[in-house]
Design an enzyme around this catalytic site. Sequence first.
Site, short mmCIF file in Angstrom:
data_model
loop_
_atom_site.label_atom_id
_atom_site.label_comp_id
_atom_site.label_asym_id
_atom_site.label_seq_id
_atom_site.Cartn_x
_atom_site.Cartn_y
_atom_site.Cartn_z
N CYS A 157 15.38 42.36 -6.18
CA CYS A 157 16.67 41.59 -6.43
C CYS A 157 17.28 42.65 -7.72
O CYS A 157 17.24 43.86 -7.81
CB CYS A 157 17.05 40.41 -6.60
SG CYS A 157 18.56 40.04 -6.39
N LEU A 158 17.66 41.92 -8.65
CA LEU A 158 18.19 42.57 -10.04
C LEU A 158 17.08 43.68 -10.43
O LEU A 158 17.42 44.59 -10.89
CB LEU A 158 18.69 41.63 -11.04
CG LEU A 158 19.13 41.96 -12.33
CD1 LEU A 158 20.35 42.77 -11.99
CD2 LEU A 158 19.00 41.04 -13.56
#
Length: 447
Positions: free
Chosen positions: A360-361
């Site tokens: 994700c991030l």
Amino acid sequence: DPYINIDAGTFSPYEHGEVFVLDDGGEVDLDLGNYERFLDIRLTKDNNLTTGKIYQYVINKERKGDYLGKTVHVVPHITDAIQRWVMRQALIPVDEDGLEPQVCVIELGGTVGDIESMPFIEAFRQFQFKVKRENFCNIHVSLVPQPSSTGEQKTKPTQNSVRELRGLGLSPDLVVCRCSNPLDTSVKEKISMFCHVEPEQVICVHDVSSIYRVPLLLEEQGVVDYFLRSLELPIERQSRKMLMKWKEMADRYDRLLETCSIALVGKYTKLSDSYASVIKALEHSALAINHKLEIKYIDSTDLEPSTLQEEPVRYHEAWQKLCSAHGVLVPGGFGVRGTEGKIQAIAWARKQKKPFLGVCLGMQLAVVEFSRNVLGWQDANSTEFDPKTSHPVVIDMPEHNPGQMGGTMRLGKSRTLFQTKNSVMSKLYGDTDYLEERHRHRFEVNP
């Protein structure tokens, strides 16, 4: 869950641990993640019932005029809605065979006596008479503390909570005692006498070497036989082949000698539940290759140059942890705090050729780091952190609606097609044409 929130989507990880995402995009309590992993089932957002959700359902019905002008009360309208919801969900298949389930497990969160739990307790009090005694079993989980100063196991909290529960119209069939050491026989008999259950209905769940030992512990104490008798289940009592395999796995877990250390660089590392699914995936992977897992939790802000000025000891300790790990994992997160520290860790992993996984991030910041330090785009950034950057390598998606926080992300299972056959990712997934994974994000790498 008796809280007023509609779902777990806007919870702080510090307050409730991670938000678990289901196939259909439901954002739920991390407990449902445990159920999915342990039982190998697929749940939906309707498997998670909150006070907020049930009130919203009843209020919407009232607004539509479904109650024909009647005054709407907690009893019977809210309690009936809870029972109907449970009955509806209990019939929906949750595993690959597509068969209607034979048993429905309901976990009622909170503590006996909580104001917000009352409609649920009343609903289940009525429910036990509707479905008849042989179709309803109530398990009461209670803590049996053992103060280190005396070493005596205290039964008073269990006695009081069972008395209060019985006062509300529900009698426990099994009292499951959570304790640090096995219960003494005298303590079991005391709980049996004061809680109006047989001694074999007092189940001890004490601390064990791994969570995989718990089902074996329950089996040893005759829990399966009790369910077969009390619920009149049409299941033959046979040798437990599945539990034999399970025991082999638990034994293997306890015998692991070689250690594999992974640095987990995140914002919410003070509470490991914030990354429960990531940690479980690492544990399962380590077990698959017969290694013991050691996770080094690193707060990403501790890796930033500002920490070197303010708290040099913390800064050096964090970098020492990172450098001594076998691999680096940067999980997801929201907001700008700690992102520069994550980028520092990613840059170090790339230069040192350390195994790295960004989720994700973490993946988005790996793209930012590569763009800045390899492609030379010094101001490369995500539009989440710098909307005016001239190199927006991570952008918000068309699904994203910036106004409202709840339910504005790409959520749930989504199919990704592979454009090239010889990519590293394609090989890791076994040379398949596509993959299906669950998503929970507002931003994506700029195509």
